[in-house]
Design a protein around this motif. Structure first.
Motif, mmCIF file in Angstrom:
data_model
loop_
_atom_site.group_PDB
_atom_site.id
_atom_site.type_symbol
_atom_site.label_atom_id
_atom_site.label_comp_id
_atom_site.label_asym_id
_atom_site.label_seq_id
_atom_site.Cartn_x
_atom_site.Cartn_y
_atom_site.Cartn_z
ATOM 1 N N LEU A 119 -8.103 -30.902 23.323
ATOM 2 C CA LEU A 119 -8.606 -31.367 24.615
ATOM 3 C C LEU A 119 -8.966 -30.200 25.531
ATOM 4 N N GLU A 120 -9.969 -30.425 26.351
ATOM 5 C CA GLU A 120 -10.337 -29.463 27.384
ATOM 6 C C GLU A 120 -9.821 -29.950 28.728
ATOM 7 N N ALA A 121 -9.612 -29.040 29.633
ATOM 8 C CA ALA A 121 -9.129 -29.414 30.962
ATOM 9 C C ALA A 121 -10.139 -30.318 31.650
ATOM 10 N N ALA A 122 -9.630 -31.375 32.265
ATOM 11 C CA ALA A 122 -10.509 -32.297 32.986
ATOM 12 C C ALA A 122 -11.036 -31.629 34.243
ATOM 13 N N LYS A 123 -12.247 -32.009 34.631
ATOM 14 C CA LYS A 123 -12.788 -31.488 35.879
ATOM 15 C C LYS A 123 -11.941 -31.993 37.042
ATOM 16 N N PRO A 124 -11.589 -31.133 37.978
ATOM 17 C CA PRO A 124 -10.754 -31.569 39.104
ATOM 18 C C PRO A 124 -11.457 -32.616 39.949
ATOM 19 N N ASP A 125 -10.702 -33.606 40.404
ATOM 20 C CA ASP A 125 -11.230 -34.642 41.281
ATOM 21 C C ASP A 125 -11.380 -34.054 42.682
ATOM 22 N N LYS A 126 -12.599 -34.101 43.215
ATOM 23 C CA LYS A 126 -12.872 -33.437 44.487
ATOM 24 C C LYS A 126 -12.112 -34.072 45.646
ATOM 25 N N ILE A 127 -11.962 -35.394 45.611
ATOM 26 C CA ILE A 127 -11.261 -36.051 46.708
ATOM 27 C C ILE A 127 -9.775 -35.740 46.649
ATOM 28 N N LEU A 128 -9.202 -35.720 45.440
ATOM 29 C CA LEU A 128 -7.788 -35.360 45.313
ATOM 30 C C LEU A 128 -7.560 -33.909 45.735
ATOM 31 N N ALA A 129 -8.508 -33.048 45.390
ATOM 32 C CA ALA A 129 -8.401 -31.652 45.819
ATOM 33 C C ALA A 129 -8.463 -31.546 47.336
ATOM 34 N N LEU A 130 -9.316 -32.376 47.945
ATOM 35 C CA LEU A 130 -9.425 -32.384 49.403
ATOM 36 C C LEU A 130 -8.115 -32.832 50.041
ATOM 37 N N ILE A 131 -7.477 -33.831 49.445
ATOM 38 C CA ILE A 131 -6.183 -34.297 49.948
ATOM 39 C C ILE A 131 -5.164 -33.168 49.905
ATOM 40 N N GLY A 132 -5.185 -32.406 48.797
ATOM 41 C CA GLY A 132 -4.254 -31.286 48.673
ATOM 42 C C GLY A 132 -4.482 -30.218 49.728
ATOM 43 N N MET A 133 -5.732 -29.885 49.976
ATOM 44 C CA MET A 133 -6.045 -28.881 51.001
ATOM 45 C C MET A 133 -5.636 -29.365 52.382
ATOM 46 N N LEU A 134 -5.865 -30.635 52.662
ATOM 47 C CA LEU A 134 -5.494 -31.200 53.957
ATOM 48 C C LEU A 134 -3.984 -31.141 54.151
ATOM 49 N N ARG A 135 -3.255 -31.490 53.103
ATOM 50 C CA ARG A 135 -1.792 -31.499 53.188
ATOM 51 C C ARG A 135 -1.245 -30.100 53.471
ATOM 52 N N GLU A 136 -1.873 -29.094 52.892
ATOM 53 C CA GLU A 136 -1.395 -27.719 53.043
ATOM 54 C C GLU A 136 -1.862 -27.066 54.345
ATOM 55 N N ASP A 137 -2.792 -27.682 55.029
ATOM 56 C CA ASP A 137 -3.324 -27.125 56.286
ATOM 57 C C ASP A 137 -2.293 -27.360 57.397
ATOM 58 N N ALA A 138 -1.799 -26.276 57.986
ATOM 59 C CA ALA A 138 -0.753 -26.378 59.008
ATOM 60 C C ALA A 138 -1.295 -26.593 60.411
ATOM 61 N N ARG A 139 -2.598 -26.577 60.583
ATOM 62 C CA ARG A 139 -3.178 -26.737 61.917
ATOM 63 C C ARG A 139 -2.938 -28.152 62.450
ATOM 64 N N GLU A 140 -2.469 -28.240 63.677
ATOM 65 C CA GLU A 140 -2.131 -29.538 64.253
ATOM 66 C C GLU A 140 -3.362 -30.362 64.615
ATOM 67 N N ASN A 141 -4.502 -29.717 64.749
ATOM 68 C CA ASN A 141 -5.714 -30.433 65.183
ATOM 69 C C ASN A 141 -6.560 -30.933 64.005
ATOM 70 N N LYS A 142 -6.039 -30.884 62.772
ATOM 71 C CA LYS A 142 -6.845 -31.243 61.605
ATOM 72 C C LYS A 142 -7.243 -32.722 61.647
ATOM 73 N N VAL A 143 -8.433 -32.982 61.115
ATOM 74 C CA VAL A 143 -9.013 -34.333 61.132
ATOM 75 C C VAL A 143 -9.384 -34.708 59.706
ATOM 76 N N ASP A 144 -8.878 -35.841 59.229
ATOM 77 C CA ASP A 144 -9.135 -36.303 57.866
ATOM 78 C C ASP A 144 -10.220 -37.370 57.884
ATOM 79 N N LEU A 145 -11.421 -36.983 57.464
ATOM 80 C CA LEU A 145 -12.538 -37.924 57.359
ATOM 81 C C LEU A 145 -12.928 -38.144 55.897
ATOM 82 N N GLY A 146 -12.039 -37.755 54.992
ATOM 83 C CA GLY A 146 -12.381 -37.800 53.574
ATOM 84 C C GLY A 146 -11.860 -39.010 52.826
ATOM 85 N N VAL A 147 -10.562 -39.273 52.908
ATOM 86 C CA VAL A 147 -9.954 -40.321 52.091
ATOM 87 C C VAL A 147 -10.435 -41.693 52.542
#
Length: 393
Positions: free
Chosen positions: A5-33
């Protein structure tokens, strides 16, 4: 085994969720999910659903299987919701499915059984699950244009021109309302023209209606589906309760088929249940049972409709507010289409580079094609969001 098997292509929306979760800025806005959010940023359990679940827990006395078709009361209620009270349902059969995506998948498999060389036309753009699902069902895929990114409107004449080249018997996948991911809808006259085109060219409609009640209202949002049903002898419909009942994780959907006569409808439904048997076997019950309780109880139905309407109007208010703020900040009417769109989503027409700048410089998160979830907009910070968008143009 797995070394092949080859590695699956990363899901862009799941990756976006991960980046949002790790962002410590209090003013962050989630318009993705793509889930509805209230003023507090939460996805609520609707009042009527909560009451229905409480009743279900008190009254349900068995967890035994209900059968391949699932909850028949739910199926009947969903058929009425989609086709309307006065529609002749003698040629319609409905099977409960695990979410709207589950309904899409088993209907695609059914159409492959019915027409092994089937070609399906899918809009460009479309929702990310459509293409892989139709590929998994081994359908031949062609695309028709749908969205004009420059104007934020439906490319209707280009859409019609493409579908006029489809061969008789080809399948056409259409969004019932609140077209994903663009937010641009067909109007009544355009639905009428599409329905006539489908009928005269003997094309087979496959309607995905996942946002009924999020656009212009429950009845209004079903108008396109009902227009098509009035013109063609047969069609299939995939319906979802994820958004309008907010039962995302419970996976509640319905696969509907309308045949030329009752005999063909019954045979096709048997084949559809055979597809389900070979896939997931029995559908999940809890969420569908709760939806059924709501739709069979007049008081709960009224409360559900009231809360759904408040969700719909809130999104409309956010659309108008953002469009007004963008007009003010940009000194241009370029983004006025946001107010005209319907449903949870709009595509802003930004480049991936501009989307990346919004994320890194302003903590505003959206998917790379600049699709935004309108329900994720902070109502008290629309000027700030608009200024950020204008700053990256």
């Amino acid at each position: 085994m797995f070394e092949t098997l080859e590695a699956a292509k990363p899901d862009k929306i799941l990756a976006l969720i991960g980046m949002l979760r790790e962002d410590a800025r209090e003013n962050k806005v989630d318009l993705g999910v793509g889930v509805y959010k209230d003023d507090t940023g939460q996805t609520p359990v609707m009042r009527a659903l909560r009451q229905a679940e409480e009743r279900l827990l008190m009254e349900q006395n068995s967890k035994s299987y209900l059968g391949l078709a699932g909850d028949t009361g739910f199926n009947h209620a969903m058929t009425t919701l989609a086709f309307g009270e006065g529609f002749d349902v003698s040629r319609i059969r409905t099977v409960q499915a695990p979410g709207g995506s589950g309904a899409l998948r088993i209907l695609a498999e059914l159409l492959k059984r019915a027409k092994p060389d089937a070609t399906i036309w899918i809009s460009d753009p479309t929702w990310p699950n459509h293409v892989p699902m139709m590929q998994a069902a081994r359908l031949t895929i062609k695309t028709y244009p749908y969205f004009d990114a420059e104007t934020g409107t439906v490319s209707f004449e280009a859409m019609v021109a493409a579908l006029e080249t489809a061969a008789p018997g080809d399948i056409v996948l259409l969004h019932g309302c609140c077209h994903n991911p663009t937010g641009a809808n067909l109007n009544g006259a355009q639905w009428e023209r599409i329905a006539q085109l489908l009928a005269t060219r003997n094309l087979f409609p496959f309607i995905d209606i996942a946002y009924q009640g999020f656009g212009d209202g429950l009845e209004e949002d079903a108008a396109g589906l009902r227009t098509v049903a009035a013109h063609v002898p047969e069609m299939v419909v995939a319906a979802s309760c994820s958004k309008n009942f907010a039962v995302y994780r419970d996976r509640v959907g319905a696969a509907m088929l309308m045949a030329r006569n009752e005999k063909e409808a019954t045979i096709a439904a048997g084949q559809l249940m055979g597809v389900a048997r070979g896939s997931y076997s029995m559908p999940p019950d809890h969420g569908a049972a709760a939806v059924r309780i709501v739709l069979e109880d007049a008081a709960l139905t009224a409360d559900w409709k009231s809360e759904l309407e408040s969700m719909r109007t809130r999104m409309l208010d956010l659309r108008v507010g953002l469009a007004d703020a963008l007009r003010l900040k940009s000194n241009s009417d370029h983004f006025d289409f946001v107010a005209r769109h319907r449903g949870m989503f709009s595509r802003l027409g930004l480049t991936p580079e501009q989307v990346a700048r919004l994320r890194t410089e302003h903590a505003i998160y959206m998917v790379d094609d600049s699709r935004i979830n309108v329900a994720g907009l902070p109502g008290d910070r629309l000027d700030e969001v608009a200024a950020a968008i204008v700053s990256v143009l």
